[in-house]
Design an enzyme around this catalytic site. Structure first.
Site: not given
Ligand code: NAD
Length: 459
Positions: A213, A247
């Site tokens: 997602e 998002c």
């Molecule tokens: P992110 O990808 O930085 O982090 C999400 C999760 O992944 C966190 O728990 C983090 O610890 C983990 N993570 C980060 N980098 C990682 C890596 N290299 N390896 C393994 N795990 C890792 O995202 P964010 O900043 O927390 O959220 C914002 C993003 O999420 C935006 O792009 C937003 O659009 C998206 N989002 C999508 C939805 C949806 O339903 N499609 C909903 C909410 C947010």
């Protein structure tokens, strides 16, 4: 080191528990969903306080899009689960008779759920509801950037569910990477597109299926044939909800040149009505999650700032902002904004808009404001996006009867309601034959049998 041992033990402990068959029992699943509902209700104020501490999320928004959303999804799963788990009969070709065929949903096993920080409670609990309803065990990893909510989720889960069934692992990227080294039966990830690629690469090593997602830039097309006042109100609401950190927030507005000025006046009026003269003092306006996100968003405040543009780094505050006369080449058009900044791109010819959207990564959401059915239909049929909402924003997210997910760069798979059950299930096809009538035509030697086979296969 301790956490490493703990993490590497978790999937096998859960797999052992899964193999006992306990989680497959439908009454057990329903009882677990009821427990989850009960504890979420008992923690309502704590959830709202944690979200306030993490994001200064207004109580109203925390209630609507996190607390009550989760309760609604649990209720929907409890109400429908007995139908969802039923095996579905399938027809069978004549040549295979006598036999019956059915499709049986079965749980995948042990799921890993990784969440982001913007709706940190709901985006962990909603997939968890799907995992429970489908009979799985789950390891969950909330976002480290919403620590109050992350701790609260740990408390709620660890006190009410055995670790071998559902466990929470708190921590940062390193912890997340350790988790990804383990073998799971499904990985459900919500977060950025960039991280989604890392998750999918890690999952590929174990051939683990993924639901991703993700994010991206969601366009909002505004035609001339609209109720301008309502359009502006809905867009301002959806853009500045959670301070733009949704998002599916409308990322940029593509507006018919003829109505742009009137639209901007209405947006300004709405911001004033919603948040008063100084939104910083409004109890209904959230903050940016942390300094890193704040600096990233503050750097986007360039160009023709028509409304807002005020910032306060100490308070992680960015006022509701509108930037006019944005071009496709501007920095703000290169990545998801994910902040309370609305960029305005004007258009004359809708065909050019559609062509441009189709050159960009497929968005998670696409919004159309128009009363003109042909206009609506043209955009619907000529563009691709995870979901669409016509004459409003965000509403496609709020209903359990609609699957929610992206397409292309905005994600793989979907969830909410029945789609959550499907996501964490494998649909097993089963053919059940009888011993009598063992037609010899299927067996070698085949000489002289082909023409009869051709006839039988027509049935
Ligand atoms: P992110 O990808 O930085 O982090 C999400 C999760 O992944 C966190 O728990 C983090 O610890 C983990 N993570 C980060 N980098 C990682 C890596 N290299 N390896 C393994 N795990 C890792 O995202 P964010 O900043 O927390 O959220 C914002 C993003 O999420 C935006 O792009 C937003 O659009 C998206 N989002 C999508 C939805 C949806 O339903 N499609 C909903 C909410 C947010």
């Amino acid at each position: 080191m301790l956490s490493q041992i703990f993490i590497s033990d978790l999937p096998s402990k859960q797999r052992q528990y899964f193999r006992t068959g306990t989680t497959k029992n439908i009454d057990y699943r329903i009882a677990q969903l009821q427990t989850l509902k009960q504890v979420v209700i008992e923690h309502e104020s704590a959830i709202i306080e944690a979200l306030k501490a993490d994001l200064n999320k207004p109580e109203f928004e925390a209630y609507a899009s996190e607390f009550s959303f989760v309760i609604k999804e649990i209720n929907y799963a409890i109400k429908n689960i007995k139908n969802w788990v039923k095996a579905k009969k399938a027809s069978i070709p004549f040549i295979l008779l006598p036999a019956s065929a059915q499709i049986i949903p079965e749980p995948l096993g042990v799921a890993l759920i990784i969440g982001p920080w913007n709706y940190p409670f709901q985006l962990i609990l909603t997939p968890l509801i799907g995992a429970i309803a489908s009979g799985n065990c789950a390891v969950i990893k909330p976002s480290e950037f919403a620590p109050h909510t992350s701790h609260l989720i740990t408390e709620i889960i660890s006190k009410n569910f055995p670790q071998e069934y559902i466990s929470v692992v708190e921590g940062d990227v390193e912890i997340s990477k350790q988790l990804l080294q383990e073998k799971f039966d499904h990985i459900f990830f919500t977060g950025s597109t960039a991280t989604g690629k890392i998750i999918m690469a890690a999952a590929a090593k174990n051939l683990t299926p993924v639901t991703l997602e993700l994010g991206g830039k969601s366009p909002c097309i505004v035609d001339k044939e609209i109720n301008l006042e309502v359009t502006a109100r809905r867009i301002a609401w959806g853009k500045f909800y959670n301070a733009g950190q949704s998002c599916i927030a409308p990322d940029y507005i593509l507006i018919n040149k003829d109505i742009k000025e009137e639209f901007l006046k209405n947006i300004e009026k709405c911001i004033q009505e919603f948040y008063g003269d100084n939104p910083k003092n409004s109890p209904d306006y959230a903050r940016i999650i942390n300094q890193r996100q704040f600096s990233r968003a503050a750097n986007l405040l360039q160009g023709d700032i028509r409304i807002g543009g005020e910032i306060n780094a100490d308070e992680l505050y960015i006022s509701p902002t509108v930037i006019d006369n944005v071009t496709w080449e501007d920095t703000i058009m290169q990545d998801e904004i994910f902040a309370p900044i609305l960029s305005i791109v004007e258009y004359i010819d809708i065909n050019e808009v559609i062509d441009k959207i189709n050159l960009l990564p497929k968005p998670l959401a696409l919004y159309i404001f128009s009363n003109n059915k042909k206009f609506q239909q043209k955009i619907l049929s000529e563009t691709s996006s995870g979901g669409v909402c016509i004459n409003d924003v965000l509403k496609q997210w709020f209903t359990s009867t609609l699957a929610f997910g992206g397409v292309g760069d905005s994600g793989i798979g979907s969830y909410h309601g029945k789609a959550s059950f499907d996501t964490f299930s494998h649909y097993k096809s089963v053919v059940n034959r009888k011993f009598f009538l063992d037609a010899s035509i299927l067996y070698a030697p085949y000489a002289g049998k082909l023409s009869l086979l051709k006839k039988l296969l027509r049935w």
